[in-house]
Design a protein around this motif. Structure first.
Motif, PDB file in Angstrom:
ATOM      1  N   ALA A   4       5.449  21.004 -13.598  1.00  8.66           N
ATOM      2  CA  ALA A   4       5.256  21.231 -12.168  1.00  8.66           C
ATOM      3  C   ALA A   4       4.051  20.478 -11.631  1.00  8.66           C
ATOM      4  O   ALA A   4       3.875  20.361 -10.411  1.00  8.66           O
ATOM      5  CB  ALA A   4       5.084  22.724 -11.901  1.00  8.66           C
ATOM      6  N   SER A   5       3.203  19.968 -12.510  1.00  4.36           N
ATOM      7  CA  SER A   5       1.994  19.267 -12.081  1.00  4.36           C
ATOM      8  C   SER A   5       2.122  17.766 -12.323  1.00  4.36           C
ATOM      9  O   SER A   5       2.866  17.321 -13.200  1.00  4.36           O
ATOM     10  CB  SER A   5       0.767  19.813 -12.811  1.00  4.36           C
ATOM     11  OG  SER A   5       0.932  19.683 -14.212  1.00  4.36           O
ATOM     12  N   ALA A   6       1.397  17.000 -11.546  1.00  4.76           N
ATOM     13  CA  ALA A   6       1.472  15.541 -11.622  1.00  4.76           C
ATOM     14  C   ALA A   6       0.691  15.009 -12.818  1.00  4.76           C
ATOM     15  O   ALA A   6      -0.387  15.513 -13.140  1.00  4.76           O
ATOM     16  CB  ALA A   6       0.929  14.925 -10.338  1.00  4.76           C
ATOM     17  N   PHE A   7       1.214  13.973 -13.473  1.00  5.34           N
ATOM     18  CA  PHE A   7       0.436  13.271 -14.489  1.00  5.34           C
ATOM     19  C   PHE A   7      -0.332  12.116 -13.872  1.00  5.34           C
ATOM     20  O   PHE A   7      -1.263  11.587 -14.460  1.00  5.34           O
ATOM     21  CB  PHE A   7       1.322  12.773 -15.643  1.00  5.34           C
ATOM     22  CG  PHE A   7       2.393  11.794 -15.238  1.00  5.34           C
ATOM     23  CD1 PHE A   7       2.102  10.471 -14.968  1.00  5.34           C
ATOM     24  CD2 PHE A   7       3.708  12.210 -15.133  1.00  5.34           C
ATOM     25  CE1 PHE A   7       3.094   9.572 -14.602  1.00  5.34           C
ATOM     26  CE2 PHE A   7       4.712  11.331 -14.778  1.00  5.34           C
ATOM     27  CZ  PHE A   7       4.400  10.003 -14.497  1.00  5.34           C
ATOM     28  N   ASP A   8       0.070  11.705 -12.666  1.00  7.76           N
ATOM     29  CA  ASP A   8      -0.630  10.637 -11.953  1.00  7.76           C
ATOM     30  C   ASP A   8      -0.307  10.749 -10.475  1.00  7.76           C
ATOM     31  O   ASP A   8       0.831  11.079 -10.100  1.00  7.76           O
ATOM     32  CB  ASP A   8      -0.200   9.261 -12.493  1.00  7.76           C
ATOM     33  CG  ASP A   8      -1.122   8.132 -12.012  1.00  7.76           C
ATOM     34  OD1 ASP A   8      -2.240   8.439 -11.558  1.00  7.76           O
ATOM     35  OD2 ASP A   8      -0.714   6.967 -12.103  1.00  7.76           O
TER      36      ASP A   8
ATOM     37  N   THR B 138       0.858  -1.176   0.000  1.00  4.82           N
ATOM     38  CA  THR B 138       0.000   0.000   0.000  1.00  4.82           C
ATOM     39  C   THR B 138       0.892   1.223   0.000  1.00  4.82           C
ATOM     40  O   THR B 138       1.752   1.385   0.877  1.00  4.82           O
ATOM     41  CB  THR B 138      -0.930   0.009   1.219  1.00  4.82           C
ATOM     42  OG1 THR B 138      -1.781  -1.146   1.162  1.00  4.82           O
ATOM     43  CG2 THR B 138      -1.807   1.258   1.238  1.00  4.82           C
ATOM     44  N   ILE B 139       0.691   2.070  -0.995  1.00  2.00           N
ATOM     45  CA  ILE B 139       1.613   3.184  -1.209  1.00  2.00           C
ATOM     46  C   ILE B 139       0.858   4.479  -1.489  1.00  2.00           C
ATOM     47  O   ILE B 139      -0.337   4.475  -1.836  1.00  2.00           O
ATOM     48  CB  ILE B 139       2.564   2.902  -2.396  1.00  2.00           C
ATOM     49  CG1 ILE B 139       1.761   2.746  -3.693  1.00  2.00           C
ATOM     50  CG2 ILE B 139       3.412   1.677  -2.145  1.00  2.00           C
ATOM     51  CD1 ILE B 139       2.613   2.624  -4.948  1.00  2.00           C
ATOM     52  N   LYS B 140       1.577   5.573  -1.343  1.00  2.00           N
ATOM     53  CA  LYS B 140       1.174   6.871  -1.862  1.00  2.00           C
ATOM     54  C   LYS B 140       2.243   7.305  -2.867  1.00  2.00           C
ATOM     55  O   LYS B 140       3.423   7.023  -2.667  1.00  2.00           O
ATOM     56  CB  LYS B 140       1.058   7.915  -0.752  1.00  2.00           C
ATOM     57  CG  LYS B 140      -0.085   7.683   0.218  1.00  2.00           C
ATOM     58  CD  LYS B 140      -0.147   8.816   1.242  1.00  2.00           C
ATOM     59  CE  LYS B 140      -1.308   8.622   2.213  1.00  2.00           C
ATOM     60  NZ  LYS B 140      -1.371   9.739   3.213  1.00  2.00           N
ATOM     61  N   TYR B 141       1.827   7.980  -3.930  1.00  2.00           N
ATOM     62  CA  TYR B 141       2.817   8.449  -4.894  1.00  2.00           C
ATOM     63  C   TYR B 141       2.303   9.666  -5.648  1.00  2.00           C
ATOM     64  O   TYR B 141       1.096   9.926  -5.714  1.00  2.00           O
ATOM     65  CB  TYR B 141       3.216   7.354  -5.879  1.00  2.00           C
ATOM     66  CG  TYR B 141       2.112   6.919  -6.826  1.00  2.00           C
ATOM     67  CD1 TYR B 141       1.853   7.633  -7.986  1.00  2.00           C
ATOM     68  CD2 TYR B 141       1.344   5.790  -6.559  1.00  2.00           C
ATOM     69  CE1 TYR B 141       0.847   7.248  -8.852  1.00  2.00           C
ATOM     70  CE2 TYR B 141       0.340   5.396  -7.416  1.00  2.00           C
ATOM     71  CZ  TYR B 141       0.089   6.131  -8.566  1.00  2.00           C
ATOM     72  OH  TYR B 141      -0.915   5.761  -9.420  1.00  2.00           O
ATOM     73  N   ASN B 142       3.254  10.394  -6.208  1.00  2.00           N
ATOM     74  CA  ASN B 142       2.971  11.526  -7.070  1.00  2.00           C
ATOM     75  C   ASN B 142       4.004  11.500  -8.186  1.00  2.00           C
ATOM     76  O   ASN B 142       5.203  11.542  -7.919  1.00  2.00           O
ATOM     77  CB  ASN B 142       3.064  12.833  -6.268  1.00  2.00           C
ATOM     78  CG  ASN B 142       2.757  14.068  -7.093  1.00  2.00           C
ATOM     79  OD1 ASN B 142       3.515  14.450  -7.979  1.00  2.00           O
ATOM     80  ND2 ASN B 142       1.642  14.718  -6.786  1.00  2.00           N
ATOM     81  N   GLY B 143       3.564  11.392  -9.443  1.00  2.00           N
ATOM     82  CA  GLY B 143       4.487  11.276 -10.565  1.00  2.00           C
ATOM     83  C   GLY B 143       4.423  12.481 -11.479  1.00  2.00           C
ATOM     84  O   GLY B 143       3.334  12.997 -11.762  1.00  2.00           O
ATOM     85  N   ARG B 144       5.586  12.927 -11.949  1.00  2.00           N
ATOM     86  CA  ARG B 144       5.614  14.070 -12.853  1.00  2.00           C
ATOM     87  C   ARG B 144       6.745  13.928 -13.864  1.00  2.00           C
ATOM     88  O   ARG B 144       7.731  13.227 -13.630  1.00  2.00           O
ATOM     89  CB  ARG B 144       5.771  15.377 -12.073  1.00  2.00           C
ATOM     90  CG  ARG B 144       7.121  15.554 -11.424  1.00  2.00           C
ATOM     91  CD  ARG B 144       7.211  16.830 -10.608  1.00  2.00           C
ATOM     92  NE  ARG B 144       6.460  16.722  -9.366  1.00  2.00           N
ATOM     93  CZ  ARG B 144       6.520  17.626  -8.397  1.00  2.00           C
ATOM     94  NH1 ARG B 144       7.259  18.705  -8.550  1.00  2.00           N
ATOM     95  NH2 ARG B 144       5.833  17.454  -7.300  1.00  2.00           N
ATOM     96  N   LEU B 145       6.577  14.618 -14.979  1.00  2.00           N
ATOM     97  CA  LEU B 145       7.653  14.778 -15.938  1.00  2.00           C
ATOM     98  C   LEU B 145       8.625  15.825 -15.406  1.00  2.00           C
ATOM     99  O   LEU B 145       8.235  16.720 -14.649  1.00  2.00           O
ATOM    100  CB  LEU B 145       7.092  15.229 -17.290  1.00  2.00           C
ATOM    101  CG  LEU B 145       6.095  14.278 -17.964  1.00  2.00           C
ATOM    102  CD1 LEU B 145       5.414  14.982 -19.126  1.00  2.00           C
ATOM    103  CD2 LEU B 145       6.786  13.021 -18.432  1.00  2.00           C
ATOM    104  N   LEU B 146       9.874  15.744 -15.805  1.00  5.12           N
ATOM    105  CA  LEU B 146      10.869  16.669 -15.264  1.00  5.12           C
ATOM    106  C   LEU B 146      10.612  18.108 -15.684  1.00  5.12           C
ATOM    107  O   LEU B 146      11.013  19.035 -14.977  1.00  5.12           O
ATOM    108  CB  LEU B 146      12.277  16.249 -15.696  1.00  5.12           C
ATOM    109  CG  LEU B 146      12.745  14.860 -15.263  1.00  5.12           C
ATOM    110  CD1 LEU B 146      14.238  14.714 -15.516  1.00  5.12           C
ATOM    111  CD2 LEU B 146      12.402  14.551 -13.816  1.00  5.12           C
TER     112      LEU B 146
END
Length: 300
Positions: A231-235, A220-228
């Motif tokens: 500034a905003s998350a894609f997922d 069970t995880i939390k995550y925030n993914g972004r392109l370099l």
């Protein structure tokens, strides 16, 4: 992160322009394309531009040489500036009309991926940039197929079927490693570990009493993914969590997650060869290095 379905790359909107809703339905596409090329050649002649067309119909003329021999090749990120004009024909003469200078001094970025599905605009820009060397200035001209097509722009600045002129400077090209290193420096991030796969692992919260997960446990995880470059998350899990097996994640994410104990947090940055590769997916462009901020809540 969860594995996302593969879709075509999103439309690159030049200068924030969008198409209007009343497309021209006169000439067929091939006739418009050839007419655009003829207009571009006539315009280039009047402007004393000594460029050439590529086999795909993109025109490029060098206006100021650079000193570099480096060109944008597959998998590199191109950093460039441009000012945008529309070419307007009255049937006799071709003139240029200023459209946008948003990126005249502000950098824009495009990953060179000519063999991947993309919109015509991305295809045209890719072909144009590939004619350049780093440090060069030049004129890229695109038939309307590569621009705003039969629709033109909703604000009327680009008429239907109008070719585009981009006064372009190719500032730099970067490998994924160079992009990641630049990002780490700019964001003052120091990796705790750099693995042979290219993963940069930065532990941000330690938990000495946490439990290391096994490959068969549900995490069970939390995550925030972004392109370099974003500034905003894609997922993101947002305020919630996600539960799954390590095998359900892309390799770079799984490798980083496996280094955490329960209750720990980290920032991980990894290249596309352990991410979404040459194809990309959804909002993730081809050859995109990714950043994730992750937290391992529990392992069962």
């Amino acid at each position: 992160m969860r594995k996302l379905p593969v879709v075509l790359a999103g439309l690159l909107l030049i200068g924030g322009l969008i198409s209007c809703k009343t497309p021209d339905v006169g000439l067929n596409d091939d006739a418009i394309f050839e007419s655009n090329k003829a207009d571009i050649q006539r315009y280039a002649t009047t402007k004393a531009l000594s460029g050439t067309f590529t086999t795909a119909g993109v025109y490029y003329a060098l206006t100021r040489p650079g000193s570099s021999t480096v060109v944008p090749t597959e998998g590199l990120e191109a950093e460039y500036n441009y000012t945008l004009y529309a070419l307007i024909s009255d049937g006799t003469t071709i003139t240029d009309k200023f459209v946008d200078s948003t990126f005249a001094t502000k950098s824009n970025y495009l990953v060179i991926a000519p063999n991947q599905p993309a919109t015509p605009t991305v295809q045209g820009l890719t072909i144009g940039l590939q004619q350049m060397h780093v440090g060069e200035q030049g004129v890229i001209m695109l038939p309307s197929y590569y621009g705003l097509g039969r629709d033109g722009s909703s604000n009327g600045l680009v008429p239907p079927n109008a070719p585009l002129r981009l006064n372009t400077t190719l500032k730099q090209v970067r490998t994924e490693k160079e992009q990641i290193d630049q990002y780490l420096t700019a964001n003052k991030l120091t990796p705790t570990e750099v693995t042979p796969s290219g993963l940069r692992y930065i532990k941000t919260l330690d938990n000495p009493t946490g439990v290391a997960p096994t490959p068969t446990q549900r995490l069970t995880i939390k995550y925030n993914g972004r392109l370099l470059r974003s500034a905003s998350a894609f997922d993101s899990t947002g305020t919630g969590t996600y539960t799954g097996l390590v095998s359900g994640f892309v390799p770079g994410f799984a490798e980083g997650l496996a280094k955490l104990k329960t209750g720990e947090k980290a920032t991980i940055i990894f290249p596309s060869n352990i991410g979404y590769g040459a194809a990309g997916t959804g909002p993730i462009s081809p050859y995109a290095p990714l950043r994730f901020d992750i937290e391992l809540i529990s392992a069962q």
